[in-house]
Design a protein around this motif. Structure first.
Motif, PDB file in Angstrom:
ATOM      1  N   LYS A  28       0.940  -1.213   0.046  1.00 37.26           N
ATOM      2  CA  LYS A  28      -0.010   0.091  -0.067  1.00 37.26           C
ATOM      3  C   LYS A  28       0.792   1.250   0.017  1.00 37.26           C
ATOM      4  O   LYS A  28       0.528   2.172  -0.699  1.00 37.26           O
ATOM      5  CB  LYS A  28      -0.898  -0.005   1.320  1.00 37.26           C
ATOM      6  CG  LYS A  28      -2.090   0.743   1.156  1.00 37.26           C
ATOM      7  CD  LYS A  28      -2.937   0.611   2.246  1.00 37.26           C
ATOM      8  CE  LYS A  28      -2.496   1.430   3.544  1.00 37.26           C
ATOM      9  NZ  LYS A  28      -3.198   1.504   4.808  1.00 37.26           N
ATOM     10  N   THR A  29       1.909   1.210   0.709  1.00 40.13           N
ATOM     11  CA  THR A  29       2.900   2.592   0.953  1.00 40.13           C
ATOM     12  C   THR A  29       3.358   2.602  -0.567  1.00 40.13           C
ATOM     13  O   THR A  29       3.420   3.822  -0.898  1.00 40.13           O
ATOM     14  CB  THR A  29       4.021   2.004   2.020  1.00 40.13           C
ATOM     15  OG1 THR A  29       3.442   1.421   3.190  1.00 40.13           O
ATOM     16  CG2 THR A  29       4.833   3.018   2.326  1.00 40.13           C
ATOM     17  N   LYS A  57       2.922   5.880  -2.826  1.00 38.46           N
ATOM     18  CA  LYS A  57       4.043   6.715  -3.277  1.00 38.46           C
ATOM     19  C   LYS A  57       4.245   6.711  -4.884  1.00 38.46           C
ATOM     20  O   LYS A  57       4.314   7.919  -5.304  1.00 38.46           O
ATOM     21  CB  LYS A  57       5.373   5.923  -2.497  1.00 38.46           C
ATOM     22  CG  LYS A  57       6.700   6.675  -2.970  1.00 38.46           C
ATOM     23  CD  LYS A  57       7.344   5.779  -3.942  1.00 38.46           C
ATOM     24  CE  LYS A  57       8.645   6.538  -4.610  1.00 38.46           C
ATOM     25  NZ  LYS A  57       9.021   5.884  -5.870  1.00 38.46           N
ATOM     26  N   ALA A  81      18.150   5.734  -4.468  1.00 36.06           N
ATOM     27  CA  ALA A  81      16.642   5.720  -4.707  1.00 36.06           C
ATOM     28  C   ALA A  81      16.070   4.187  -4.686  1.00 36.06           C
ATOM     29  O   ALA A  81      15.155   3.950  -3.975  1.00 36.06           O
ATOM     30  CB  ALA A  81      16.306   6.412  -5.947  1.00 36.06           C
ATOM     31  N   ARG A  82      16.774   3.325  -5.097  1.00 35.60           N
ATOM     32  CA  ARG A  82      16.371   1.849  -4.854  1.00 35.60           C
ATOM     33  C   ARG A  82      16.572   1.407  -3.523  1.00 35.60           C
ATOM     34  O   ARG A  82      15.641   0.785  -3.073  1.00 35.60           O
ATOM     35  CB  ARG A  82      17.331   1.196  -6.042  1.00 35.60           C
ATOM     36  CG  ARG A  82      16.709  -0.089  -6.085  1.00 35.60           C
ATOM     37  CD  ARG A  82      17.308  -0.954  -7.303  1.00 35.60           C
ATOM     38  NE  ARG A  82      17.268  -2.282  -6.999  1.00 35.60           N
ATOM     39  CZ  ARG A  82      16.332  -3.066  -7.485  1.00 35.60           C
ATOM     40  NH1 ARG A  82      15.176  -2.405  -8.152  1.00 35.60           N
ATOM     41  NH2 ARG A  82      15.707  -4.398  -7.529  1.00 35.60           N
ATOM     42  N   ALA A  83      17.506   2.053  -3.080  1.00 34.57           N
ATOM     43  CA  ALA A  83      17.641   1.577  -1.507  1.00 34.57           C
ATOM     44  C   ALA A  83      16.662   2.039  -0.651  1.00 34.57           C
ATOM     45  O   ALA A  83      15.838   1.466   0.164  1.00 34.57           O
ATOM     46  CB  ALA A  83      18.863   1.985  -1.027  1.00 34.57           C
ATOM     47  N   LEU A  84      16.039   3.254  -0.974  1.00 38.27           N
ATOM     48  CA  LEU A  84      14.969   3.876  -0.115  1.00 38.27           C
ATOM     49  C   LEU A  84      13.803   3.281  -0.553  1.00 38.27           C
ATOM     50  O   LEU A  84      13.125   3.172   0.502  1.00 38.27           O
ATOM     51  CB  LEU A  84      14.913   5.400  -0.259  1.00 38.27           C
ATOM     52  CG  LEU A  84      13.998   6.268   0.426  1.00 38.27           C
ATOM     53  CD1 LEU A  84      14.697   6.303   1.804  1.00 38.27           C
ATOM     54  CD2 LEU A  84      14.056   7.730  -0.011  1.00 38.27           C
ATOM     55  N   LEU A  85      13.456   2.903  -1.764  1.00 37.52           N
ATOM     56  CA  LEU A  85      12.459   2.129  -2.114  1.00 37.52           C
ATOM     57  C   LEU A  85      12.204   0.832  -1.571  1.00 37.52           C
ATOM     58  O   LEU A  85      11.191   0.392  -0.923  1.00 37.52           O
ATOM     59  CB  LEU A  85      12.358   2.102  -3.575  1.00 37.52           C
ATOM     60  CG  LEU A  85      11.277   1.307  -4.204  1.00 37.52           C
ATOM     61  CD1 LEU A  85      10.058   2.335  -4.203  1.00 37.52           C
ATOM     62  CD2 LEU A  85      11.670   0.938  -5.479  1.00 37.52           C
ATOM     63  N   LEU A  86      13.551  -0.048  -1.355  1.00 35.91           N
ATOM     64  CA  LEU A  86      13.364  -1.329  -1.081  1.00 35.91           C
ATOM     65  C   LEU A  86      13.747  -1.752   0.136  1.00 35.91           C
ATOM     66  O   LEU A  86      13.197  -2.515   0.520  1.00 35.91           O
ATOM     67  CB  LEU A  86      13.971  -2.198  -2.302  1.00 35.91           C
ATOM     68  CG  LEU A  86      13.404  -1.995  -3.395  1.00 35.91           C
ATOM     69  CD1 LEU A  86      14.674  -3.172  -4.442  1.00 35.91           C
ATOM     70  CD2 LEU A  86      12.289  -2.642  -3.699  1.00 35.91           C
ATOM     71  N   HIS A  87      14.622  -0.860   0.684  1.00 42.08           N
ATOM     72  CA  HIS A  87      14.894  -1.322   2.183  1.00 42.08           C
ATOM     73  C   HIS A  87      13.897  -0.727   3.366  1.00 42.08           C
ATOM     74  O   HIS A  87      13.982   0.280   3.749  1.00 42.08           O
ATOM     75  CB  HIS A  87      16.212  -0.517   2.543  1.00 42.08           C
ATOM     76  CG  HIS A  87      16.803  -1.130   3.952  1.00 42.08           C
ATOM     77  ND1 HIS A  87      17.206  -2.310   4.174  1.00 42.08           N
ATOM     78  CD2 HIS A  87      16.903  -0.553   4.903  1.00 42.08           C
ATOM     79  CE1 HIS A  87      17.473  -2.480   5.464  1.00 42.08           C
ATOM     80  NE2 HIS A  87      17.390  -1.248   6.011  1.00 42.08           N
ATOM     81  N   ARG A  88      12.927  -1.707   3.407  1.00 42.14           N
ATOM     82  CA  ARG A  88      12.007  -1.456   4.268  1.00 42.14           C
ATOM     83  C   ARG A  88      11.146  -2.749   4.893  1.00 42.14           C
ATOM     84  O   ARG A  88      11.357  -3.699   3.984  1.00 42.14           O
ATOM     85  CB  ARG A  88      10.832  -0.297   3.791  1.00 42.14           C
ATOM     86  CG  ARG A  88      10.369  -0.308   2.671  1.00 42.14           C
ATOM     87  CD  ARG A  88       9.586   0.643   2.115  1.00 42.14           C
ATOM     88  NE  ARG A  88      10.457   1.757   1.847  1.00 42.14           N
ATOM     89  CZ  ARG A  88      10.270   3.020   2.562  1.00 42.14           C
ATOM     90  NH1 ARG A  88       9.526   2.858   3.557  1.00 42.14           N
ATOM     91  NH2 ARG A  88      11.241   3.959   2.429  1.00 42.14           N
ATOM     92  N   GLY A  89      10.203  -2.730   5.552  1.00 42.70           N
ATOM     93  CA  GLY A  89       9.523  -4.015   5.937  1.00 42.70           C
ATOM     94  C   GLY A  89       8.348  -4.330   4.950  1.00 42.70           C
ATOM     95  O   GLY A  89       7.528  -4.724   5.199  1.00 42.70           O
ATOM     96  N   ILE A  90       9.024  -4.502   3.798  1.00 41.59           N
ATOM     97  CA  ILE A  90       8.165  -5.321   2.812  1.00 41.59           C
ATOM     98  C   ILE A  90       9.088  -6.076   1.833  1.00 41.59           C
ATOM     99  O   ILE A  90      10.221  -5.912   1.709  1.00 41.59           O
ATOM    100  CB  ILE A  90       7.372  -4.029   1.846  1.00 41.59           C
ATOM    101  CG1 ILE A  90       8.249  -3.199   0.972  1.00 41.59           C
ATOM    102  CG2 ILE A  90       6.237  -3.452   2.661  1.00 41.59           C
ATOM    103  CD1 ILE A  90       7.555  -2.311   0.135  1.00 41.59           C
ATOM    104  N   THR A  91       8.311  -6.962   1.094  1.00 42.18           N
ATOM    105  CA  THR A  91       9.203  -7.763   0.106  1.00 42.18           C
ATOM    106  C   THR A  91       9.283  -7.013  -1.337  1.00 42.18           C
ATOM    107  O   THR A  91       8.720  -6.202  -1.303  1.00 42.18           O
ATOM    108  CB  THR A  91       8.481  -9.287  -0.281  1.00 42.18           C
ATOM    109  OG1 THR A  91       7.382  -8.895  -0.649  1.00 42.18           O
ATOM    110  CG2 THR A  91       8.335  -9.976   0.978  1.00 42.18           C
ATOM    111  N   SER A 137      17.030  -7.375  -8.786  1.00 44.19           N
ATOM    112  CA  SER A 137      18.016  -6.303  -8.964  1.00 44.19           C
ATOM    113  C   SER A 137      18.456  -6.375 -10.427  1.00 44.19           C
ATOM    114  O   SER A 137      19.772  -6.276 -10.556  1.00 44.19           O
ATOM    115  CB  SER A 137      19.467  -6.555  -7.876  1.00 44.19           C
ATOM    116  OG  SER A 137      18.962  -6.644  -6.892  1.00 44.19           O
TER     117      SER A 137
END
Lengths: 309, 706
Positions: free
Chosen positions: B2-3, B7, B77-87, B211
């Motif tokens: 959802k996040t 975004k 940008a990719r890190a900010l997008l993917l490094h979070r509590g989602i797959t 990746s």
């Protein structure tokens, strides 16, 4: 060191971009509850290492673990325990500070809104400020707030001081020290600022041309590096006689030598070259710079400056 | 998810107007420029509505895929997008859903608006129905595969001028194929659309999650198909261009002065081979030579000049099923004419509305404004027009004849009622027909052969024109001057293409011919039979070449078609046309054995070449035996074009020399391939400082300054 005391572990981590090796067989342990500084010149492979650690880039060879989980298959749960501040404090320009907070809050369960608000206040950023309209330093502040407010167990920072003024930089270092003291938090900070390393780090890792050359406690590192000053001709022939020679630097009539793990054999070799050679006290900066100075580049800069004079 | 969805939505919503505006412009321009019938079809040389929408939707999807991915190419940008509590999967789904929503707004918004406009206007100004937009909507769904293609092209690690752009080419080709086939072979268009969408979304997901690496079998399979199609299309396009150029040049040389050979019923009712010479001065054919057909031998060398009054019998011919009218379309354009009305002429256009079962008469005003003038209903007692089968051209008074599955009707240019010329029996649903116009300019007659089952109705209508040309002058009247229901002999009834003539003017027998123009080498049947189908006489002979212009059209294009592509094409023909399609392909091959054999022989070289290229590529990519074996099958079916996909599906193997043995070895394995030395053992340079480790002084670095 016990296995469960390691926050980051790499074994033979190698990454090539085409024919060029960005990292070569890097084996590194970052202990839990400590602040480790990753130092290296531009293009040494620091950011590549961090991207590999976070699973944002697949390795060519070798493996890495983050909080006991293989970095190529980090679960969302592990990711929420790792805070990452990317180089350059990247944020999407269209976002407002409060949007950035919302983005993090929804995917990091331990989100600390109070900490985020406090940091915004410290950097003088309004929650309604759009990222593209604030200064570079303020953007760094928002970026730091976004990372620290996730309350991570492991904090990976890629050049966090970039763009910060001295006051903010000092605040950042103090903030990180306070953070590190809470519940055994681990920090891996990649920086070019050796003052910060000295103030902040328990350990230091130096990467040069994709190779790990130093992985040691900060004080142990200082102890294991020695320096001599000698007033004699010093060339390749003399250099070959000194075991563990890291760097030799010529200033007018003097030559400064930096040597790893000096012992009596080193002392003898130095005295053999110049009887007047004397031990020199090295700062951390001297020791680190000895590892980082690319010989050809420094030589040419010195020559160029000499010619100008 | 959802996040990321929110975004992406907030980040890229600003691009939506850039999709909506061209869509609206295209739909409005198409509406304004449309000639009466607003539907998905193609008129003249202009692009059909379906193709236009498909092209635009594909561009919008591709651009959206690009902008949604391009910004993520920066590592931070990719890190900010993917490094979070989602797959990473959830992040992809968030992107996909946001992209889909924005695409829907940009493409389906204008389409829905257009549908609402058409509904509100009705058929008053155009023969239009909202259902005309359905093919466009379907093609727009398929065109979303270009979103995945855009993502794939940006994300995948490949050289831009190598294989990186090729997936986009294949997606665009697939959309184009869907648009072209939508009205012709709907099932094939749907299959291509769905398959492309599934393959591209799956491949893009895998590459995004990994990746930019096509590391999984799914990604490799998707890329292999996409790249094979792209490379094959490029090769075949070049071959086709060369072939077209060659054929055109040959045609241009031959077209100036040529003869056409046809089989006609001679004055005696027997089959004759006739030669008609094409005159470049008055642009028509005149029979100048003829020879009576002989069983099992060609009479081309026995042609003799014929007297000027030598004329073949008038014949009724059925040259096809007359199913050229799409059953999926609501409106069929019947014709247009400037009709005398009092002292003035009124321009009218006629359209059959299949849904209303009526003929709509539109008045055409200056600047192509249309207005519904009248609605002509089917005459009683027939009560319905049934399915359209054929029609005559509109004459100067606006009169024309239509043949449907319920009968033959005369549509008046000025009147308000449709006349019945001939009402067909009820069991004529499988009717097919052909209208023959006599070529004699002095007599303008309609000859109709209406066929259903094993019977035919032969009609000849009086349709006399006082003027020497068919398109000018008043028409005196129209009526049936000859009508007869004839039972066909069994052998003739099964043939699709037949010609029938009456061998004498009054009460004589019939002669029938079942020549196969597309397969001249096949024996043709000739019958003399009575009206009840009883055979009086029967002959067989070979027709011989009937080409109007004998052009040497090489089949070299076919030499570039690999067996797999040929098999797919063959399967499509077989499914679409049943046994007759296969039979036709086979008969064509038999008819020209040498011409067909050469490309087939070349086509057989393709698997061999494909296997050689596959072996070379597999060795370059260091594939194991199992993977190589699988690729050999692919190479067998898709030739060298398919084999080249190996290079894109697997990453390039980087090699460097081993520190121990100095032999070259690959760097992505733990040990040297040559000596087994561990590649992780990097020789120490003597300045390493590690915990609980001692520096081994081996090779000190050179001094930086001397």
């Amino acid at each position: 060191m016990r296995e469960d005391k390691i926050a980051i572990r790499t074994r033979g981590l190698t990454r090539y971009f085409g024919q060029k090796a960005a990292l070569r067989s890097l084996t590194l342990d970052v202990p839990r509850g400590q602040v480790s500084a990753l130092v290296g010149h531009n293009g040494a492979g620091k950011t590549t290492l961090i991207r590999l650690l976070l699973g944002l880039l697949p390795p060519t060879r070798g493996c890495a673990e983050l909080l006991g989980c293989d970095s190529q298959s980090l679960t969302p749960e592990v990711r929420t325990r790792v805070g990452y501040l990317a180089e350059g404090h990247f944020l999407w320009g269209w976002m407002k500070a409060r949007d950035a907070a919302r983005l993090q809050r929804e995917t990091f369960p331990r989100w600390d809104q109070h900490l985020f608000d406090s940091m915004l206040k410290f950097f003088g950023v309004s929650p309604d400020s759009r990222v593209r309209q604030i200064s570079r330093g303020q953007r760094a502040g928002v970026s730091l707030a976004m990372t620290l407010a996730t309350d991570p167990e492991l904090l990976v920072l890629d050049d966090p001081s970039m763009g910060l003024d001295p006051v903010a930089r000092r605040a950042l270092v103090e903030g990180l020290l306070a953070f590190a003291r809470r519940d055994d938090r681990t920090i891996l900070v990649c920086t070019h600022l050796l003052d910060d390393v000295e103030r902040l780090a328990d350990r230091i890792a130096i990467v040069s041309s994709g190779r790990l050359l130093v992985d040691s406690g900060l004080s142990e590192f200082r102890d294991r590096i020695g320096g001599w000053t000698l007033e004699a001709e010093f060339g390749a022939q003399q250099a070959a006689q000194i075991p563990g020679l890291i760097d030799s630097r010529q200033t007018r009539e003097r030559t400064h030598l930096v040597v790893a793990d000096p012992d009596s054999e080193t002392e003898t070799a130095v005295q053999r070259i110049s009887g007047t050679a004397r031990r020199e006290e090295l700062t951390l900066e001297d020791a680190v710079l000895a590892y980082l100075r690319p010989a050809a580049m420094v030589g040419s800069i010195s020559d160029a400056l000499e010619n100008v004079r | 998810m959802k996040t990321i969805f929110w975004k992406e939505l907030r980040e890229h919503a600003r691009w939506t107007p850039m999709g909506i505006i061209p869509m609206v412009i295209v739909l409005v321009l198409k509406w304004q420029s449309t000639e009466l019938i607003f539907d998905s079809g193609q008129y003249g040389n202009s692009l059909s509505l379906t193709s236009l929408v498909g092209l635009l939707a594909a561009s919008i999807a591709l651009c959206l895929g690009f902008v949604q991915t391009w910004s993520d190419q920066r590592p931070a940008a990719r890190a900010l997008l993917l490094h979070r509590g989602i797959t990473a999967d959830a992040a992809f789904c968030g992107k996909l859903l946001a992209g889909l929503l924005l695409y829907t707004v940009a493409v389906f918004g204008p389409l829905l608006g257009m549908a609402a406009f058409i509904t509100s206007v009705g058929i008053e100004y155009r023969a239009a129905s909202p259902s005309a937009l359905i093919p466009s909507a379907l093609i727009a769904i398929a065109a979303f595969s270009c979103w995945a293609a855009g993502l794939l092209m940006v994300q995948r690690n490949a050289w831009f001028f190598g294989s990186r752009l090729l997936p986009g080419l294949t997606a665009a080709l697939a959309v184009f194929a869907c648009g072209s086939l939508m009205d012709v072979v709907f099932w094939l268009a749907t299959t291509i659309g769905i398959a492309t969408l599934v393959v591209y979304l799956t491949t893009a997901r895998t590459v995004f999650v990994n990746s930019g690496q096509n590391a999984t079998g799914v990604a490799r399979a998707g890329l292999t198909v996409a790249l094979t199609v792209a490379i094959l299309t490029m090769v075949l396009s070049v071959a086709m261009m060369v072939e077209t150029y060659r054929t055109r040049a040959a045609y241009a040389r031959a077209a100036g002065n040529h003869n056409q050979y046809t089989v006609e019923f001679g004055p005696d009712g027997e089959p004759w081979l006739t030669r008609s010479h094409y005159s470049t001065t008055d642009y028509k054919y005149e029979i100048d030579q003829a020879a009576k057909m002989l069983p099992d031998r060609s009479v081309r060398d026995q042609l003799q000049p014929v007297p000027a009054d030598w004329k073949p019998l008038h014949q009724w011919s059925s040259a096809g099923y007359g199913y050229g009218y799409s059953r999926s379309r609501r409106f069929i354009h019947l014709g247009e004419a400037s009709v005398p009305s009092g002292t003035e002429h009124v321009r009218r256009s006629w359209v059959l509305d299949r849904k209303q079962d009526a003929i709509l008469v539109y008045a055409i005003r200056p600047r192509a404004w249309y207005r519904l003038e009248a609605t002509l209903l089917p005459p009683e007692p027939i009560g319905t027009f049934g399915e359209m089968r054929n029609q005559s051209a509109v004459d100067v008074n606006g009169n024309f004849t239509i043949v449907t599955t319920t009968g033959v009707f005369q549509v008046p240019g000025n009147g308000t009622e449709v006349e019945v010329i001939y009402a067909l029996p009820e069991h004529s649903k499988e009717l097919f027909s052909e209208i023959q116009r006599q070529t004699d300019p002095q007599v303008n007659q309609l000859r109709l052969l209406l066929r259903f089952g094993d019977r035919v109705v032969l009609l000849e209508t009086e349709h006399v024109d006082d003027s020497p040309t068919m398109s000018l002058g008043p028409v005196r009247g129209l009526g049936v001057v000859y009508g007869s229901v004839v039972q066909l002999p069994d052998a003739l009834a099964t043939e699709r293409t037949i010609s029938i003539a009456r061998d004498s003017a009054e009460g004589g027998d019939f002669v029938g011919l079942a020549p196969n123009w597309s397969q001249p080498q096949r024996p043709s049947d000739w019958f003399r039979f009575a009206a009840d189908g009883k055979i009086i006489e029967k002959k067989q002979f070979t027709v011989g070449s009937t080409a109007a212009v004998v052009v040497e059209t090489g089949n070299s294009f076919a030499a570039f078609v690999p067996p797999g592509a040929f098999a797919i094409g063959f399967a499509i023909v077989a499914i679409e046309n049943g046994d007759s399609g296969i039979e036709q392909v086979w008969s064509n091959a038999k008819a020209k054995p040498i011409e067909s054999a050469i490309p087939v022989a070349f086509g057989l070289i393709q698997p061999l070449l494909g296997i050689l290229v596959a072996v070379w590529a597999a060795r370059r990519r260091r594939l194991d035996k199992r993977a190589t074996r699988r690729w050999l099958w692919w190479a067998f079916f898709y030739g060298p074009c398919g084999s080249l996909a190996i290079l894109a599906a697997y990453p390039r193997i980087v090699r460097e020399s081993c520190d121990a043995c100095r032999e070259v070895t690959r760097i992505d394995v733990a040990t040297c391939e040559q000596c087994g030395h561990s590649l992780d053992e990097v020789p120490k340079i003597g300045i390493e400082v590690f915990d609980q480790d001692q520096t081994t002084a081996t090779a000190p670095p050179q001094p930086s300054a001397s």
